[in-house]
Design a protein around this motif. Structure first.
Motif, PDB file in Angstrom:
ATOM      1  N   LEU A 134       5.622   7.683   6.775  1.00  0.00           N
ATOM      2  CA  LEU A 134       5.161   6.303   6.646  1.00  0.00           C
ATOM      3  C   LEU A 134       5.218   5.533   7.965  1.00  0.00           C
ATOM      4  N   ALA A 135       5.497   6.212   9.058  1.00  0.00           N
ATOM      5  CA  ALA A 135       5.708   5.525  10.337  1.00  0.00           C
ATOM      6  C   ALA A 135       4.563   4.601  10.705  1.00  0.00           C
ATOM      7  N   ASP A 136       3.344   5.032  10.479  1.00  0.00           N
ATOM      8  CA  ASP A 136       2.178   4.240  10.886  1.00  0.00           C
ATOM      9  C   ASP A 136       1.585   3.432   9.736  1.00  0.00           C
ATOM     10  N   ARG A 137       2.255   3.436   8.604  1.00  0.00           N
ATOM     11  CA  ARG A 137       1.750   2.697   7.435  1.00  0.00           C
ATOM     12  C   ARG A 137       2.004   1.198   7.621  1.00  0.00           C
ATOM     13  N   ALA A 138       1.038   0.381   7.244  1.00  0.00           N
ATOM     14  CA  ALA A 138       1.223  -1.073   7.279  1.00  0.00           C
ATOM     15  C   ALA A 138       2.308  -1.467   6.283  1.00  0.00           C
ATOM     16  N   THR A 139       3.209  -2.327   6.686  1.00  0.00           N
ATOM     17  CA  THR A 139       4.341  -2.670   5.824  1.00  0.00           C
ATOM     18  C   THR A 139       3.887  -3.338   4.526  1.00  0.00           C
ATOM     19  N   HIS A 140       2.779  -4.076   4.571  1.00  0.00           N
ATOM     20  CA  HIS A 140       2.329  -4.745   3.351  1.00  0.00           C
ATOM     21  C   HIS A 140       1.655  -3.775   2.376  1.00  0.00           C
ATOM     22  N   MET A 141       1.446  -2.523   2.810  1.00  0.00           N
ATOM     23  CA  MET A 141       0.832  -1.518   1.951  1.00  0.00           C
ATOM     24  C   MET A 141       1.875  -0.617   1.282  1.00  0.00           C
ATOM     25  N   LEU A 142       3.149  -0.877   1.505  1.00  0.00           N
ATOM     26  CA  LEU A 142       4.212  -0.050   0.944  1.00  0.00           C
ATOM     27  C   LEU A 142       4.517  -0.440  -0.495  1.00  0.00           C
ATOM     28  N   SER A 143       4.999   0.520  -1.265  1.00  0.00           N
ATOM     29  CA  SER A 143       5.542   0.205  -2.580  1.00  0.00           C
ATOM     30  C   SER A 143       6.884  -0.489  -2.392  1.00  0.00           C
ATOM     31  N   PHE A 144       7.415  -1.043  -3.477  1.00  0.00           N
ATOM     32  CA  PHE A 144       8.693  -1.743  -3.371  1.00  0.00           C
ATOM     33  C   PHE A 144       9.798  -0.796  -2.914  1.00  0.00           C
TER      34      PHE A 144
END
Length: 262
Positions: A134-144
């Motif tokens: 998840l290193a490059d994943r946008a933080t607002h696209m993460l699950s809780f």
């Protein structure tokens, strides 16, 4: 017995409006242990965690780190928070960067570490929480649940000796909770002292080495989890019931004794 790494002595604190949150509270945290700060809502659990890393300053009392009183100067707080990390209950209160890697790197960069060292710490923290992908994943696209682990990775990248977690399982489903507990258990095995707040007696029974039972802004009882959680009177005073597994064990033993006597 393990030595105390962090202590609160005589902490008193009031929120605006004169709402008392801590009342001459004493708490000792043993190095290398997992401590559950256990109690009902409003008992002062979150408030004491905010004191243990200097986010809040008490009206009276003091916090000691390795037996030395902590300082609230800018330099003192920086030294303190390098050693004692805090993860809030709501990960959105902690995540602010565009991507997970950028967010986790903020702490090390703020310490003045170089790019290569920071990258290494980020990689290690993400791997420890099982979210390297998840290193490059946008933080607002993460699950809780992913946000929870990303927030913990951000604290872990600072390499704290003590990690404070406010209601770490709040909002997680059973699978997400299990994954997070597995990750925290690996951190504890590696030597990190864990302190987590909860109102879940079953979680404290299953995961903690020690328990501090809170009631009305004070520690009603503290000690090894098995001893504190078997104290029905102390639990009742805090409005809590004994852990289910402990109750089942007692009931099974009583039934076996009754069969033997008959």
């Amino acid at each position: 017995m393990a030595e105390l790494i962090l202590e609160a002595r005589g902490l008193s604190f009031d929120y605006p409006g004169g709402v008392a949150a801590l009342d001459r509270l004493d708490l000792g945290i043993r190095r290398g242990r997992k401590l559950a700060v256990l109690g009902p809502n409003g008992a002062g659990k979150s408030t004491v965690l905010l004191h243990l890393n200097g986010t809040l300053r008490p009206r009276s009392g003091r916090v000691l780190l390795d037996g030395v009183e902590t300082a609230y100067s800018r330099a003192g707080l920086t030294r303190w928070r390098r050693r004692v990390g805090l993860v809030l209950q709501e990960p959105d209160d902690q995540l602010f960067a565009a991507t997970v890697a950028e967010d986790v790197s903020f702490g090390p960069l703020n310490l003045g570490l170089g790019e290569a060292t920071t990258r290494q710490r980020v990689d290690e923290a993400l791997a420890a929480l099982g979210i390297g992908d998840l290193a490059d994943r946008a933080t607002h696209m993460l699950s809780f649940g992913q946000k929870k682990r990303a927030a913990i990775a951000g604290a872990l990248a600072m390499r704290p000796e003590v990690l404070l977690l406010d209601e770490p399982l709040a909002g997680l489903d059973r699978l997400g909770a299990r994954r997070l507990l597995d990750a925290l258990d690996r951190l504890a095995t590696a030597g990190t002292t864990l302190v987590f707040s909860t109102h879940d007696v079953d979680l404290a029974w299953d995961f903690a080495d020690d328990v501090a039972l809170f009631a009305a802004g004070r520690v009603a009882r503290s000690g090894p989890a098995a001893e504190v959680l078997a104290d029905r009177e102390a639990l009742a005073q805090a409005g809590l019931e004994p852990p289910l597994l402990l109750e089942l064990g007692v009931r099974t033993r009583e039934e076996a004794l009754a069969r033997w006597r008959s």
